[in-house]
Design a protein around this motif. Sequence first.
Motif, PDB file in Angstrom:
ATOM      1  N   ASP A   8       0.824  -1.209   0.000  1.00  0.00           N
ATOM      2  CA  ASP A   8       0.000   0.000   0.000  1.00  0.00           C
ATOM      3  C   ASP A   8       0.860   1.261   0.000  1.00  0.00           C
ATOM      4  OD1 ASP A   8      -2.370  -1.380  -0.081  1.00  0.00           O
ATOM      5  OD2 ASP A   8      -2.698  -1.343   2.078  1.00  0.00           O
ATOM      6  N   TRP A   9       1.996   1.223   0.687  1.00  0.00           N
ATOM      7  CA  TRP A   9       2.905   2.374   0.711  1.00  0.00           C
ATOM      8  C   TRP A   9       3.461   2.659  -0.679  1.00  0.00           C
ATOM      9  CZ3 TRP A   9       4.343   6.659   2.833  1.00  0.00           C
ATOM     10  CH2 TRP A   9       5.607   7.170   2.594  1.00  0.00           C
ATOM     11  N   TYR A  10       3.878   1.611  -1.384  1.00  0.00           N
ATOM     12  CA  TYR A  10       4.405   1.795  -2.742  1.00  0.00           C
ATOM     13  C   TYR A  10       3.315   2.305  -3.687  1.00  0.00           C
ATOM     14  CZ  TYR A  10       8.486  -0.842  -1.141  1.00  0.00           C
ATOM     15  OH  TYR A  10       9.605  -1.262  -0.458  1.00  0.00           O
ATOM     16  N   MET A  11       2.102   1.760  -3.548  1.00  0.00           N
ATOM     17  CA  MET A  11       0.991   2.209  -4.388  1.00  0.00           C
ATOM     18  C   MET A  11       0.648   3.664  -4.093  1.00  0.00           C
ATOM     19  SD  MET A  11      -1.580  -1.060  -4.423  1.00  0.00           S
ATOM     20  CE  MET A  11      -2.825  -0.117  -5.305  1.00  0.00           C
ATOM     21  N   CYS A  16      -0.879   8.344  -5.535  1.00  0.00           N
ATOM     22  CA  CYS A  16      -1.538   9.349  -4.693  1.00  0.00           C
ATOM     23  C   CYS A  16      -0.688  10.593  -4.475  1.00  0.00           C
ATOM     24  CB  CYS A  16      -1.921   8.728  -3.343  1.00  0.00           C
ATOM     25  SG  CYS A  16      -3.056   7.326  -3.472  1.00  0.00           S
ATOM     26  N   ARG A  17       0.276  10.841  -5.360  1.00  0.00           N
ATOM     27  CA  ARG A  17       1.094  12.042  -5.203  1.00  0.00           C
ATOM     28  C   ARG A  17       0.281  13.308  -5.361  1.00  0.00           C
ATOM     29  NH1 ARG A  17       6.505  10.419  -8.771  1.00  0.00           N
ATOM     30  NH2 ARG A  17       7.223   8.715  -7.416  1.00  0.00           N
ATOM     31  N   VAL A  52      -9.635   4.214   0.432  1.00  0.00           N
ATOM     32  CA  VAL A  52     -10.679   3.893  -0.543  1.00  0.00           C
ATOM     33  C   VAL A  52     -10.098   3.834  -1.950  1.00  0.00           C
ATOM     34  CG1 VAL A  52     -12.854   4.661  -1.562  1.00  0.00           C
ATOM     35  CG2 VAL A  52     -12.469   4.899   0.901  1.00  0.00           C
ATOM     36  N   ASN A  53      -9.246   4.800  -2.275  1.00  0.00           N
ATOM     37  CA  ASN A  53      -8.635   4.811  -3.602  1.00  0.00           C
ATOM     38  C   ASN A  53      -7.665   3.650  -3.788  1.00  0.00           C
ATOM     39  OD1 ASN A  53      -9.282   7.499  -5.242  1.00  0.00           O
ATOM     40  ND2 ASN A  53      -9.266   7.982  -3.074  1.00  0.00           N
ATOM     41  N   LEU A  54      -6.952   3.275  -2.726  1.00  0.00           N
ATOM     42  CA  LEU A  54      -6.068   2.112  -2.812  1.00  0.00           C
ATOM     43  C   LEU A  54      -6.877   0.845  -3.068  1.00  0.00           C
ATOM     44  CD1 LEU A  54      -3.540   2.824   0.097  1.00  0.00           C
ATOM     45  CD2 LEU A  54      -3.166   3.113  -2.360  1.00  0.00           C
ATOM     46  N   LEU A  55      -8.041   0.752  -2.431  1.00  0.00           N
ATOM     47  CA  LEU A  55      -8.920  -0.390  -2.681  1.00  0.00           C
ATOM     48  C   LEU A  55      -9.414  -0.393  -4.120  1.00  0.00           C
ATOM     49  CD1 LEU A  55     -11.003  -0.500   0.620  1.00  0.00           C
ATOM     50  CD2 LEU A  55      -9.676  -2.389  -0.335  1.00  0.00           C
ATOM     51  N   GLY A  56      -9.650   0.798  -4.665  1.00  0.00           N
ATOM     52  CA  GLY A  56     -10.067   0.893  -6.055  1.00  0.00           C
ATOM     53  C   GLY A  56      -9.009   0.354  -7.004  1.00  0.00           C
ATOM     54  N   TYR A  57      -7.749   0.703  -6.763  1.00  0.00           N
ATOM     55  CA  TYR A  57      -6.661   0.173  -7.583  1.00  0.00           C
ATOM     56  C   TYR A  57      -6.518  -1.336  -7.409  1.00  0.00           C
ATOM     57  CZ  TYR A  57      -5.083   4.920  -8.641  1.00  0.00           C
ATOM     58  OH  TYR A  57      -5.005   6.215  -9.093  1.00  0.00           O
ATOM     59  N   ASP A  58      -6.728  -1.829  -6.192  1.00  0.00           N
ATOM     60  CA  ASP A  58      -6.675  -3.267  -5.949  1.00  0.00           C
ATOM     61  C   ASP A  58      -7.727  -3.998  -6.778  1.00  0.00           C
ATOM     62  OD1 ASP A  58      -4.566  -3.070  -4.188  1.00  0.00           O
ATOM     63  OD2 ASP A  58      -5.804  -3.205  -2.376  1.00  0.00           O
ATOM     64  N   GLU A  59      -8.943  -3.435  -6.824  1.00  0.00           N
ATOM     65  CA  GLU A  59     -10.020  -4.096  -7.555  1.00  0.00           C
ATOM     66  C   GLU A  59      -9.792  -4.041  -9.061  1.00  0.00           C
ATOM     67  OE1 GLU A  59     -13.956  -2.956  -6.526  1.00  0.00           O
ATOM     68  OE2 GLU A  59     -13.787  -3.610  -4.430  1.00  0.00           O
ATOM     69  N   ALA A  80      -4.756  -3.699   7.221  1.00  0.00           N
ATOM     70  CA  ALA A  80      -3.698  -2.946   6.540  1.00  0.00           C
ATOM     71  C   ALA A  80      -4.236  -1.632   5.999  1.00  0.00           C
ATOM     72  CB  ALA A  80      -3.102  -3.785   5.408  1.00  0.00           C
ATOM     73  N   LYS A  81      -5.442  -1.658   5.437  1.00  0.00           N
ATOM     74  CA  LYS A  81      -6.040  -0.426   4.907  1.00  0.00           C
ATOM     75  C   LYS A  81      -6.335   0.574   6.022  1.00  0.00           C
ATOM     76  CE  LYS A  81      -6.199  -1.258   0.457  1.00  0.00           C
ATOM     77  NZ  LYS A  81      -5.341  -2.430   0.438  1.00  0.00           N
ATOM     78  N   TYR A  82      -6.807   0.077   7.152  1.00  0.00           N
ATOM     79  CA  TYR A  82      -7.094   0.966   8.273  1.00  0.00           C
ATOM     80  C   TYR A  82      -5.814   1.541   8.864  1.00  0.00           C
ATOM     81  CZ  TYR A  82     -12.121   0.276   8.605  1.00  0.00           C
ATOM     82  OH  TYR A  82     -13.473   0.304   8.348  1.00  0.00           O
ATOM     83  N   LEU A  83      -4.760   0.743   8.925  1.00  0.00           N
ATOM     84  CA  LEU A  83      -3.496   1.227   9.480  1.00  0.00           C
ATOM     85  C   LEU A  83      -2.863   2.280   8.580  1.00  0.00           C
ATOM     86  CD1 LEU A  83      -1.859  -2.028  10.917  1.00  0.00           C
ATOM     87  CD2 LEU A  83      -2.651  -0.028  12.200  1.00  0.00           C
ATOM     88  N   ILE A  84      -2.839   2.023   7.273  1.00  0.00           N
ATOM     89  CA  ILE A  84      -2.217   2.987   6.354  1.00  0.00           C
ATOM     90  C   ILE A  84      -3.024   4.282   6.359  1.00  0.00           C
ATOM     91  CG2 ILE A  84      -3.426   2.399   4.203  1.00  0.00           C
ATOM     92  CD1 ILE A  84       0.359   2.894   4.479  1.00  0.00           C
TER      93      ILE A  84
END
Length: 209
Positions: A8-11, A16-17, A52-59, A80-84
């Motif tokens: 998630d950090w790399y994504m 998300c810049r 939410v956006n990271l989940l979108g990329y995952d899907e 992991a999503k909640y922690l990030i």
Amino acid sequence: MKGLLLKDWYMMKKYCRSYLLIAVVFIAVSLFSNDNMFFIFYPCLLCGMIPVNLLGYDERSRWMQYSGTLPFTKNQIVSAKYLIGLLVQITMLIVTGIAQGIKMTVAGNFMLGKFIVLMMLMLIVATLTSSISLPFIFKLGVEKGRAAYYVMIGSACGASVLASSFFRGQLATEVEPNVILAAVAVIGIGMYILSWYLSVVFFRKREIQ
């Protein structure tokens, strides 16, 4: 769990810049705006939507299906999503708080009690963003659950209007900061934990297609 956080950090660094640029712009504008609290709240709201956006990329990349072949449980994927999200929100809260503290000091109206109240309002906005949105996303998927995002935008606009009235009136000087601190801490932490639990329950029952 460490592997999920690194992914998630790399994504986040790659995709998300623009969030960082938008947040910096809003923080800068908030330094010159005395009436509209939306410019203060929006960076926290924006960072709360990163999971939410990271989940979108995952899907879209079908990583969710691929994750079923990896030694990760659904609990860990949700956590992991909640922690990030929590790490990003805390970072943005600190940066925004420093900026507003400097603004108050330069203007000569810095009051510790008022500053603590402002920080707590930003905290509740940041935590509510993820707390309300993520359970819908984990239950319905990003596309169907995106309506929660628009609800949060509307809520943030409403909160900014109320907060602007709050700080222009005398109420802010009459509220004890320790009461605000305790109430917001309980509400924010409690809702975040409840949201995580609901997301875990929903995601366990969801069939990934």
